[in-house]
Enzyme design. Sequence first.
Site, PDB file in Angstrom:
ATOM      1  N   ASP A   1       9.409   1.274   4.776  1.00 41.62           N
ATOM      2  CA  ASP A   1      10.517   0.669   5.512  1.00 41.62           C
ATOM      3  C   ASP A   1      11.365   1.719   6.202  1.00 41.62           C
ATOM      4  OD1 ASP A   1       9.511  -1.613   4.431  1.00 41.62           O
ATOM      5  OD2 ASP A   1      11.219  -2.022   3.118  1.00 41.62           O
TER       6      ASP A   1
ATOM      7  N   THR B   1       0.818  -1.216   0.000  1.00 42.62           N
ATOM      8  CA  THR B   1       0.000   0.000   0.000  1.00 42.62           C
ATOM      9  C   THR B   1       0.849   1.262   0.000  1.00 42.62           C
ATOM     10  OG1 THR B   1      -0.128  -0.278   2.400  1.00 42.62           O
ATOM     11  CG2 THR B   1      -2.029  -1.010   1.115  1.00 42.62           C
TER      12      THR B   1
ATOM     13  N   LEU C   1      12.421  -8.413   6.318  1.00 44.65           N
ATOM     14  CA  LEU C   1      12.518  -7.604   7.528  1.00 44.65           C
ATOM     15  C   LEU C   1      13.336  -6.340   7.289  1.00 44.65           C
ATOM     16  CD1 LEU C   1      13.043 -10.483  10.103  1.00 44.65           C
ATOM     17  CD2 LEU C   1      10.930  -9.225   9.597  1.00 44.65           C
TER      18      LEU C   1
END
Length: 390
Positions: free
Chosen positions: A180, A35, A133
């Site tokens: 991120d 998104t 991650l």
Amino acid sequence: MSATAARALFESAFGRPSEALFSAPGRANLIGEHTDYNDGYVLPFAIPSRTFAAVGVRPDERIRVTSTFSPEPVEVALSELADLFPSEGTPRVPEWAAYPLGVAWALRERFPDAVTPGLDIAFASEVPVGAGLSSSAAIEGAAASAMNALWALGADATTLALAGRRAENEAVGAPTGIMDQMAVMHGHPDAATFLDCRTLEVAAIPVGFVDADLELLVIDTRTTHAHSTGGYRERRASCELGAAEMGVPALRDLTVADLARAEERFDDVTFRRVRHIVTENQRVLDTVATLRSAGPTAIGDLLVASHVSMRDDFEISTIELDTAVESALAAGALGARMTGGGFGGAAVALVRVADAEAVEAAVRATFAERGFREPNVFAIWPADGAHRDA
């Protein structure tokens, strides 16, 4: 410990002790996948695993970077950074080095009048590579924090996050959004970062895992992915096409009520791509509202719905990720979903602390039964963002 490893590598590579130490975390995304580059909503958080950067100022205008991942130093004049990153093609340095050198380039472009002496930087990381991650944002965040301090830029966390994203997009060539980097720079203990990717407004949303005796298990399938090629680019192109055809700046501007009209307009594949983004944005908003009203034990169904949408509509899951989610749920997880860009990487499972060992054992057993590579399973919780350590 990676802090010690970064200092030791600095001394062995550059022949002197480091002057300062900075670190930045990896991130997990509680919900809100793909998104971010659609100007939408995301709810990530910084994790305890960190990348450390031991740094020292040089008397000239050159920058050297080295890493425990690839200890051969990469050196370039600061004035020649732009030459490393052609607008077409791959960077002229190893990919890992393009992240910190790209940050240096982006910050010098953003602050053209700043005094930027040369730097030596040695990196050591605890963040698993290829697990979804954001090991890349961790190295960007550590580099940006170090440069901000040693170059006296006075930049805030969002400005540093934007420099990291520019490095990722233009230096490395990965078409990722801003999630991120913002999660890495804005992290808080026991809170997720609610981010509006259009306005860059952030809010720390308490998740309450500690009080509810919950934790997130990361199930790293140890199958790798590459954002800068293939499926990630195709999904982004489908989203941009969908927005253009619907006459909106980004898919963030559509609501669930618009999906019937979209279904009439698009082929099946494009419609499903659009539907994932629209419904995922709503799931982020619903998760924030649920955390505030009912607490973390009530968000499990939203996590599962997110995974189903990524599996069926966006088609970015894998058989290993689906197995991780299904086996965790069968063993008692409150919710589970793949996290990150997809096509490999990790899933996360929300579990009661008392059930964590049983869930982990069930996942490992199922992977073994199906002949998959043994997963790497570990607990995470929201942690601090990037900062100076010493």
